[in-house]
Write an enzyme that holds these catalytic residues in place. Sequence first.
Site, short mmCIF file in Angstrom:
data_model
loop_
_atom_site.label_atom_id
_atom_site.label_comp_id
_atom_site.label_asym_id
_atom_site.label_seq_id
_atom_site.Cartn_x
_atom_site.Cartn_y
_atom_site.Cartn_z
CG HIS A 1 -3.00 3.64 2.46
ND1 HIS A 1 -3.53 3.39 1.21
CD2 HIS A 1 -3.09 2.46 3.15
CE1 HIS A 1 -3.92 2.13 1.15
NE2 HIS A 1 -3.67 1.55 2.32
CB CYS B 1 -0.96 0.01 1.18
SG CYS B 1 -2.08 -1.39 1.18
CG ASN C 1 -6.44 -0.54 1.84
OD1 ASN C 1 -5.83 -0.16 0.85
ND2 ASN C 1 -5.84 -1.02 2.91
N1 COA Z 1 -17.77 -7.98 11.03
C1 COA Z 1 -18.06 -8.28 12.29
N2 COA Z 1 -17.12 -8.60 13.19
C2 COA Z 1 -15.85 -8.62 12.78
C3 COA Z 1 -15.48 -8.31 11.46
C4 COA Z 1 -16.51 -8.00 10.57
N3 COA Z 1 -16.26 -7.68 9.28
N4 COA Z 1 -14.13 -8.37 11.35
C5 COA Z 1 -13.67 -8.73 12.56
N5 COA Z 1 -14.69 -8.88 13.41
C6 COA Z 1 -14.66 -9.27 14.80
C7 COA Z 1 -13.39 -9.99 15.17
O1 COA Z 1 -13.49 -11.35 14.76
C8 COA Z 1 -13.38 -9.85 16.66
O2 COA Z 1 -14.25 -10.78 17.19
P1 COA Z 1 -13.85 -11.58 18.54
O3 COA Z 1 -13.67 -10.50 19.57
O4 COA Z 1 -15.01 -12.47 18.73
O5 COA Z 1 -12.56 -12.27 18.19
C9 COA Z 1 -14.01 -8.46 16.86
O6 COA Z 1 -14.65 -8.14 15.63
C10 COA Z 1 -13.05 -7.36 17.19
O7 COA Z 1 -11.91 -7.53 16.37
P2 COA Z 1 -10.77 -6.50 16.36
O8 COA Z 1 -9.71 -7.01 15.43
O9 COA Z 1 -10.38 -6.08 17.72
O10 COA Z 1 -11.51 -5.26 15.67
P3 COA Z 1 -10.91 -3.90 15.33
O11 COA Z 1 -11.70 -2.85 15.94
O12 COA Z 1 -9.42 -3.87 15.52
O13 COA Z 1 -11.16 -3.82 13.76
C11 COA Z 1 -9.97 -4.08 11.72
C12 COA Z 1 -10.61 -4.78 12.89
C13 COA Z 1 -9.43 -5.15 10.76
C14 COA Z 1 -11.00 -3.25 11.00
C15 COA Z 1 -8.83 -3.16 12.24
O14 COA Z 1 -7.98 -3.89 13.08
C16 COA Z 1 -8.01 -2.57 11.14
O15 COA Z 1 -8.49 -1.76 10.37
N6 COA Z 1 -6.72 -2.91 11.08
C17 COA Z 1 -5.84 -2.37 10.07
C18 COA Z 1 -6.13 -3.02 8.77
C19 COA Z 1 -5.51 -2.33 7.62
O16 COA Z 1 -5.61 -1.14 7.50
N7 COA Z 1 -4.85 -3.10 6.75
C20 COA Z 1 -4.27 -2.60 5.58
C21 COA Z 1 -3.06 -1.83 5.86
S1 COA Z 1 -2.43 -1.15 4.40
#
Ligand code: COA
Length: 326
Positions: free
Chosen positions: A251, A112, A281
């Site tokens: 980004h 990215c 993204n």
């Molecule tokens: N819908 C519902 N629940 C979801 C979900 C979805 N699409 N995706 C994840 N969950 C759940 C998880 O399984 C977890 O459940 P659990 O507690 O039973 O295990 C819960 O939501 C919380 O997960 P968590 O990872 O703490 O959520 P978060 O607030 O951190 O959000 C992301 C998850 C992926 C959105 C976030 O971590 C993120 O944006 N990370 C960076 C990703 C990114 O930008 N990547 C590219 C970089 S270039």
Amino acid sequence: MRAGIIGIGSYLPDRVITNTELEKTVDTTNEWIMARTGISTRRTAESHISSSDLGFEAAKIAIENANLEPKDIDMIISVSSSPDYTFPATACIIQDKLKATNAAAFDIQAACTGFVYGLTTAVQYIMSGQFKNILVVGSEVLSKMIDWQDRNTCVLFGDGAGAVVVSQVETGGVISTILGADGSGAKLLEVPAGGSREPASFETVKNRRHYIKMNGNEVFKFAVRVLEDCTRKVVKKANLNLSDIDFIIPHQANIRIIDAALKRLNFPKDRVMINLDKYGNMSSASIPVALHEALHTGRIKKGHKVVLVGFGAGLTWGAVLMDWNL
Ligand code: COA
């Protein structure tokens, strides 16, 4: 003498996927996706379309916008995270489609952060006087690399393309750049199989190892940290202050990442480009598409000091500070 962007283009496939549609395929809700990511819709390309196809469309627009012909392009740098092939380079496929017969062509892999790496590389070739017009293309068909059964990732990504032509400019242009990487975080965001580490096999396909795998929490923390850090560093390198910056194009991964970094920077959100709600993204395409939209909507004007700042798998990060010249 400085290098600057003299033409820009973007291209998005027509098909829109809403959060509500994803509710039908994975255990998620529109409310969860909106609250945790800020993403409302994303685009997906048709099954016969690849990254070079989208990149070609964006590149045509950028070259036309620069008042050039494809034969005027000396070098093409593709920065796709979802390249057509391991090799040949997607840049070569785009070169052929454009009939840019005078252009050298190669790919950069910085996920990215690809567009920032590509733009920075282009600037060096312009500044050295070796090339005159360089096309940098960020194009993605991530929909083919996402595990549509994995709710942790499939809600985040989208397809699209953005391209710029970089040349010598009389006024304005790129003032400072920074790039960085930390390969110890490579496992946090990867496509494990399909390369020489885990070549394609029945097992790798069965275990869905050709799809994007991510440790969302760790990537989140890294992203907030480098968005702040990179922005500060690129501004300092230009001997400027954050208060001198008119506009930031980060980004587009997650609104919470952007909000957290802006809070740390104490930078006003109304001077930041955000379109991840519409497109999700798009990896290397996010920044050029956002830049194009910012220009179109008049949010960036000639003379503005603009920071482009990216982060991604690798882990990689980087920023470019420009005195906007168009
Ligand atoms: N819908 C519902 N629940 C979801 C979900 C979805 N699409 N995706 C994840 N969950 C759940 C998880 O399984 C977890 O459940 P659990 O507690 O039973 O295990 C819960 O939501 C919380 O997960 P968590 O990872 O703490 O959520 P978060 O607030 O951190 O959000 C992301 C998850 C992926 C959105 C976030 O971590 C993120 O944006 N990370 C960076 C990703 C990114 O930008 N990547 C590219 C970089 S270039």
